[in-house]
Design a protein around this motif. Structure first.
Motif, PDB file in Angstrom:
ATOM      1  N   THR A 247       2.265   8.657  -0.500  1.00 47.93           N
ATOM      2  CA  THR A 247       2.034   8.213   0.876  1.00 47.93           C
ATOM      3  C   THR A 247       3.217   7.376   1.340  1.00 47.93           C
ATOM      4  O   THR A 247       3.568   6.386   0.709  1.00 47.93           O
ATOM      5  CB  THR A 247       0.744   7.385   0.976  1.00 47.93           C
ATOM      6  OG1 THR A 247      -0.353   8.164   0.493  1.00 47.93           O
ATOM      7  CG2 THR A 247       0.474   6.982   2.416  1.00 47.93           C
TER       8      THR A 247
ATOM      9  N   THR B 235       1.904  -1.230  -1.669  1.00 44.59           N
ATOM     10  CA  THR B 235       1.879  -1.480  -0.229  1.00 44.59           C
ATOM     11  C   THR B 235       3.291  -1.319   0.312  1.00 44.59           C
ATOM     12  O   THR B 235       4.264  -1.741  -0.319  1.00 44.59           O
ATOM     13  CB  THR B 235       1.362  -2.890   0.091  1.00 44.59           C
ATOM     14  OG1 THR B 235       2.192  -3.859  -0.570  1.00 44.59           O
ATOM     15  CG2 THR B 235      -0.076  -3.059  -0.351  1.00 44.59           C
ATOM     16  N   ASN B 236       3.391  -0.715   1.475  1.00 43.57           N
ATOM     17  CA  ASN B 236       4.680  -0.509   2.121  1.00 43.57           C
ATOM     18  C   ASN B 236       4.624  -0.975   3.567  1.00 43.57           C
ATOM     19  O   ASN B 236       3.576  -0.895   4.218  1.00 43.57           O
ATOM     20  CB  ASN B 236       5.077   0.971   2.104  1.00 43.57           C
ATOM     21  CG  ASN B 236       5.627   1.405   0.759  1.00 43.57           C
ATOM     22  OD1 ASN B 236       6.127   0.594  -0.010  1.00 43.57           O
ATOM     23  ND2 ASN B 236       5.517   2.688   0.470  1.00 43.57           N
TER      24      ASN B 236
ATOM     25  N   SER C  22      10.108   4.990   0.339  1.00 45.93           N
ATOM     26  CA  SER C  22      10.318   5.164   1.778  1.00 45.93           C
ATOM     27  C   SER C  22      11.668   4.619   2.205  1.00 45.93           C
ATOM     28  O   SER C  22      12.299   5.141   3.124  1.00 45.93           O
ATOM     29  CB  SER C  22       9.195   4.482   2.564  1.00 45.93           C
ATOM     30  OG  SER C  22       9.168   3.092   2.307  1.00 45.93           O
TER      31      SER C  22
ATOM     32  N   ASP D 158       4.819   5.668   4.989  1.00 43.67           N
ATOM     33  CA  ASP D 158       4.657   5.370   6.414  1.00 43.67           C
ATOM     34  C   ASP D 158       3.353   5.937   6.974  1.00 43.67           C
ATOM     35  O   ASP D 158       3.284   6.435   8.103  1.00 43.67           O
ATOM     36  CB  ASP D 158       5.845   5.907   7.216  1.00 43.67           C
ATOM     37  CG  ASP D 158       7.155   5.254   6.802  1.00 43.67           C
ATOM     38  OD1 ASP D 158       7.108   4.108   6.336  1.00 43.67           O
ATOM     39  OD2 ASP D 158       8.216   5.893   6.947  1.00 43.67           O
ATOM     40  N   GLY D 159       2.318   5.892   6.145  1.00 43.15           N
ATOM     41  CA  GLY D 159       1.008   6.361   6.580  1.00 43.15           C
ATOM     42  C   GLY D 159       0.825   7.858   6.513  1.00 43.15           C
ATOM     43  O   GLY D 159      -0.266   8.360   6.829  1.00 43.15           O
ATOM     44  N   ASN D 160       1.841   8.595   6.084  1.00 37.97           N
ATOM     45  CA  ASN D 160       1.764  10.051   5.981  1.00 37.97           C
ATOM     46  C   ASN D 160       1.797  10.471   4.517  1.00 37.97           C
ATOM     47  O   ASN D 160       2.475   9.852   3.692  1.00 37.97           O
ATOM     48  CB  ASN D 160       2.929  10.716   6.726  1.00 37.97           C
ATOM     49  CG  ASN D 160       2.950  10.357   8.196  1.00 37.97           C
ATOM     50  OD1 ASN D 160       1.944  10.488   8.892  1.00 37.97           O
ATOM     51  ND2 ASN D 160       4.104   9.888   8.677  1.00 37.97           N
ATOM     52  N   THR D 161       1.082  11.531   4.198  1.00 36.54           N
ATOM     53  CA  THR D 161       1.039  12.035   2.837  1.00 36.54           C
ATOM     54  C   THR D 161       2.033  13.179   2.688  1.00 36.54           C
ATOM     55  O   THR D 161       2.042  14.123   3.480  1.00 36.54           O
ATOM     56  CB  THR D 161      -0.367  12.515   2.469  1.00 36.54           C
ATOM     57  OG1 THR D 161      -1.276  11.424   2.574  1.00 36.54           O
ATOM     58  CG2 THR D 161      -0.404  13.041   1.044  1.00 36.54           C
TER      59      THR D 161
ATOM     60  N   GLY E 205       0.899  -0.550   5.236  1.00 32.93           N
ATOM     61  CA  GLY E 205       0.052   0.574   4.864  1.00 32.93           C
ATOM     62  C   GLY E 205       0.017   0.749   3.367  1.00 32.93           C
ATOM     63  O   GLY E 205       0.951   0.357   2.653  1.00 32.93           O
TER      64      GLY E 205
ATOM     65  N   SER F 242       0.225   2.678  -0.212  1.00 33.53           N
ATOM     66  CA  SER F 242       1.004   3.770  -0.788  1.00 33.53           C
ATOM     67  C   SER F 242       0.290   4.204  -2.058  1.00 33.53           C
ATOM     68  O   SER F 242       0.234   3.453  -3.037  1.00 33.53           O
ATOM     69  CB  SER F 242       2.432   3.320  -1.104  1.00 33.53           C
ATOM     70  OG  SER F 242       3.150   4.347  -1.745  1.00 33.53           O
TER      71      SER F 242
ATOM     72  N   VAL G 219       3.565  -3.830  10.355  1.00 36.73           N
ATOM     73  CA  VAL G 219       2.396  -3.024  10.013  1.00 36.73           C
ATOM     74  C   VAL G 219       2.506  -2.615   8.538  1.00 36.73           C
ATOM     75  O   VAL G 219       3.523  -2.064   8.111  1.00 36.73           O
ATOM     76  CB  VAL G 219       2.295  -1.776  10.901  1.00 36.73           C
ATOM     77  CG1 VAL G 219       1.074  -0.942  10.529  1.00 36.73           C
ATOM     78  CG2 VAL G 219       2.240  -2.184  12.373  1.00 36.73           C
TER      79      VAL G 219
ATOM     80  N   LEU H 210       5.366  -0.097   7.199  1.00 41.10           N
ATOM     81  CA  LEU H 210       5.531   1.183   7.888  1.00 41.10           C
ATOM     82  C   LEU H 210       6.768   1.140   8.775  1.00 41.10           C
ATOM     83  O   LEU H 210       7.072   0.125   9.400  1.00 41.10           O
ATOM     84  CB  LEU H 210       4.285   1.502   8.714  1.00 41.10           C
ATOM     85  CG  LEU H 210       2.955   1.557   7.954  1.00 41.10           C
ATOM     86  CD1 LEU H 210       1.847   2.098   8.847  1.00 41.10           C
ATOM     87  CD2 LEU H 210       3.077   2.393   6.686  1.00 41.10           C
TER      88      LEU H 210
END
Length: 761
Positions: A300, A724-725, A418, A302-305, A744, A746, A742, A727
């Protein structure tokens, strides 16, 4: 008269005997026969507070150097051979070995030769002992007792391989050299393993693979080796016939290589664990998988898988080591390069082809950056405290400048993968000086550090750190998502310049126990890049030299070192204004915007009584290596309190908490599957989690990394990773909401080819 002379002579002899024995005992030492690479030996003379240090780096270690009882020998790279005087035994230490000479016998018939091997591998060719003399080698949990033999001891795995003679091997008792009631008797050609009390046979190929650095001696060491083997009589010792203690039949000549003698003993099948002379097909496959280090799964960002296929082969050529990082991280189609994830908007597989035609500088820079990004890290050297030249490049989980008053445990990989950074951490020791330099990312730098210590071991040092663009975290952010204070910081563009001085004083270094005292002082001199808010462009010296005296500085003092299994650090802090010790800390990448806001607020309200307050703090950190490194635990906490202008005490200053542990598969062997696990948690304002409704356990001030790795087949593992990352948008800019970054989760689930070791190991 003759009778009187005889009486006088006898009296003189009786009087001289204790002196002779004392002199003989005083002459017990270990003499350096040969060494190469990076080797250090140190001991603390009786009644002294300053350790004597012999080092291959500065030329103070030499062939013939005499090492007394209490000497700690550390081999970072290379090797060292020592002979025991007057015992005559020969010992050779492999790279990454740490051994303490605990006691030495005054003769071959009495006294003890005891050695504590904290880590690494040692080969011992012991001369025959008689009477009450003994020779014992131990690690943290295992002990080997010998009386005339040739064996190799692995302190990391608690294993003994016997070339000649007989070795008794068992679990160590307490901290001393007492021998257990239950032990293994290991004959030539056999090895013993403490973990499962196993006894088996080994081949010459297996011995060479495991102890390749120890199979040969130098020319002088070979002469001692041959003298031991040729001058020992029948070698029967106390064992009598049939290969009892003291049996030595090695006939190796020239190279000092070990030749196995034929001995009637149990076969490996009779012992319950067949050992083949040649590696099996599975062993070749497992070795290839171990080197390959591939990962296939999801992650995961930036909130995307994303799906991912990453190959991470390791390489290790002595002082040069590293790991490649060859990733394909994709949304749906890993065969389509346009569908691949691009960290910070950079196509890392373009190698300059996506740059404007004719812009050769941009093409070269992009190509070089993309090439360097294919290395997760590259390292030259093993220990910056010993190696004259040490450098790390790539993802660096912890970077510290000196004692850490400026840069402490900064992680340039907090948001990996990321954000991928090419950090640089370099230490050079030359001419009695130690110089350290670091950069968070050579491709896109913003954090710099430099420290120069005058004195290679103890000394005085000056240092500086800087972040020249902290305000850029707000660039490109929608104004609606920024607070007024953040907009002010963006408008005046502050930069941080931090000078510091410190004292470094090692006071203890005996038997593996160390203590170094230190004292640091530092300040913050901001620089305003664009006039505004009543501030002129340039250095803001009024931040330090105020109308009411000095302000905006910090001092800290304390000590750190090692005691038994404990690595420790304890220090006191005092600071005021916008400066805090450890200014650039673990989560700094995520909080540098907060630092910029705080500095601008200080400069525009420098006469506010709140900035006349000062803060005191106590920081303690402890690390434990338990169960022979099967469990590594670290915990630390900074407890601050502020003395306000009216004398009252406030607890609003930022505290700091760190917790990390690593559990090896050996420690978790009670589980029905093979598993290892690790976790690292660092948080600023940890206390607010329990006292404020607005603070979360995982926010922008938190760095979290954890994983569990389970073996599903030999060389094939399933790994669950959490973290945790911050975003970011497609260009790598941090996303803000209501003035805060923000955050998100991971979460990754992947198949790994290789061992079950976690990333923390």
């Amino acid at each position: 008269m003759k009778t009187q002379n005889k009486i006088v002579s006898v009296l003189i002899l009786l009087l001289m005997l204790p002196l002779a024995l004392a002199a003989q005992a005083a002459e017990s030492y270990a003499e350096v026969v040969f060494f190469d690479g990076t080797v250090m030996a140190s001991y603390l003379p009786e009644g002294s507070t300053e350790a004597v240090v012999y080092s291959s780096i500065d030329g103070t270690l030499d062939f013939g150097t005499q090492l007394p009882v209490g000497t700690l020998i550390r081999v970072e790279a290379g090797q060292i051979e020592i002979t025991l005087v007057p015992n005559g035994s020969l010992m050779k230490l492999a790279p990454n070995t740490e051994m303490t000479i605990s006691s030495l016998s005054p003769s071959t018939n009495e006294g003890n030769n005891h050695f504590n091997v904290a880590a690494g591998r040692v080969r011992t060719v012991a001369s025959r002992l008689g009477g009450s003399a003994q020779m014992r080698v131990r690690s943290g949990s295992a002990i080997a007792g010998v009386r005339g033999t040739d064996f190799s001891f692995d302190a990391d795995l608690n294993e003994v391989f016997v070339n000649e003679g007989l070795v008794e091997f068992g679990a160590a008792i307490g901290e001393g050299f007492d021998f257990p009631d239950t032990f293994l008797s290991i004959n030539p050609g056999q090895f013993g393993r403490l973990q499962d009390f196993f006894l088996g046979q080994f081949s010459s190929e297996e011995l060479a693979e495991k102890f390749d650095e120890l199979t040969t001696f130098s020319e002088d060491g070979q002469a001692i080796f041959q003298e031991i083997n040729q001058g020992g009589g029948d070698g029967s010792g106390e064992g009598g016939e049939g290969g009892g203690e003291g049996e030595v039949e090695n006939e190796g000549e020239g190279s000092g290589e070990v030749e196995q003698t034929s001995t009637e003993t149990e076969t490996s099948e009779e012992l319950g664990d067949p050992i083949a002379d040649e590696p099996t097909e599975n062993e070749f496959v497992n070795a290839a998988l171990e080197w390959l280090g591939a990962e296939i799964g999801s992650v995961t960002i930036d909130g995307n898988t994303y799906g991912k296929i990453v190959v991470q082969p390791d390489f290790d050529f002595g002082k040069l080591k590293g790991t490649l990082y060859l990733p394909i991280i994709y949304r749906e189609n890993f065969l389509d390069p346009d569908d691949w994830y691009r960290p910070g908007g950079n196509d890392e597989w373009s190698f300059g082809t996506d740059q404007p035609a004719g812009d050769y500088a941009a093409i070269a820079l992009d190509a070089m950056t993309d090439i360097i990004l294919k290395f997760k890290y590259i390292q030259w050297g093993n220990d910056p405290s010993i190696d004259p030249f040490y450098v790390q490049v790539g993802n660096i989980p912890s970077m510290q400048l000196g004692h850490g008053i400026l840069i402490r445990d900064y992680a340039n990989d907090a948001d990996f993968p990321s954000i991928r950074r090419i950090g640089l951490n370099m230490t050079v020791t030359t001419g009695g000086m130690k110089i350290q330099g670091l950069v968070n990312d050579v491709a896109d730098p913003f954090l710099y550090g430099l420290r120069v210590q005058f004195g290679a071991n103890a000394g005085f040092a000056v240092s500086a750190a800087a972040d020249l663009t902290p305000w850029t975290v707000f660039s490109g952010v929608d104004a609606a998502d920024l607070t007024t204070a953040q907009e002010n910081a963006l408008a005046v563009r502050p930069a941080f310049i931090n000078p510091a001085i410190d004292l470094h004083l090692p006071v203890l270094g005996e038997n593996g126990q160390t203590l170094t005292l230190f004292a640091d002082a530092a300040t913050l001199i901001p620089y305003i890049g664009q006039a505004g808010l009543g501030l002129e462009e340039g250095f803001q010296f009024q931040s330090f030299f105020t109308e009411n005296g000095f302000k905006n500085y910090g001092v800290e003092a304390g000590g750190f070192g090692r005691f038994l299994i404990l690595d420790y650090r304890l220090q006191l802090q005092y600071y005021s204004g916008a400066f805090v010790p450890g200014f650039y800390n673990q989560p700094y990448d995520r909080t540098r915007g907060d630092r910029a806001v705080a500095v601008v607020d200080y400069l525009t309200n420098i006469n506010d009584p709140a900035y006349d307050d000062y803060t005191l703090g106590v920081f303690g950190d402890a690390g434990f290596n338990l169960f022979n490194d099967r469990m590594v635990l670290e915990i630390g906490y900074l407890w601050p309190w502020t003395i306000e202008a009216d004398g009252s005490i406030s607890t609003q200053a930022d505290d700091y908490f760190t917790l990390g542990f690593n559990l090896s598969e050996d420690l978790l062997s009670f589980l029905p599957w093979t598993m290892a696990a690790s976790l690292q948690y660092d948080k600023v304002r940890f206390r607010d989690v329990f006292t404020s409704d607005d603070v979360r356990l995982f926010d922008e001030t938190t760095v979290l990394k954890g994983e569990a790795v389970v073996e599903v087949a030999p060389g094939i593992n399933i790994a669950l990773t959490i973290g945790t990352n911050v975003l970011r948008d497609a260009n790598g800019n941090i996303l803000y909401e209501n003035g805060k970054p923000v955050i998100g989760p991971s979460i990754g689930l992947e198949t790994r080819l290789g061992s079950t070791e976690t990333s923390a190991e």
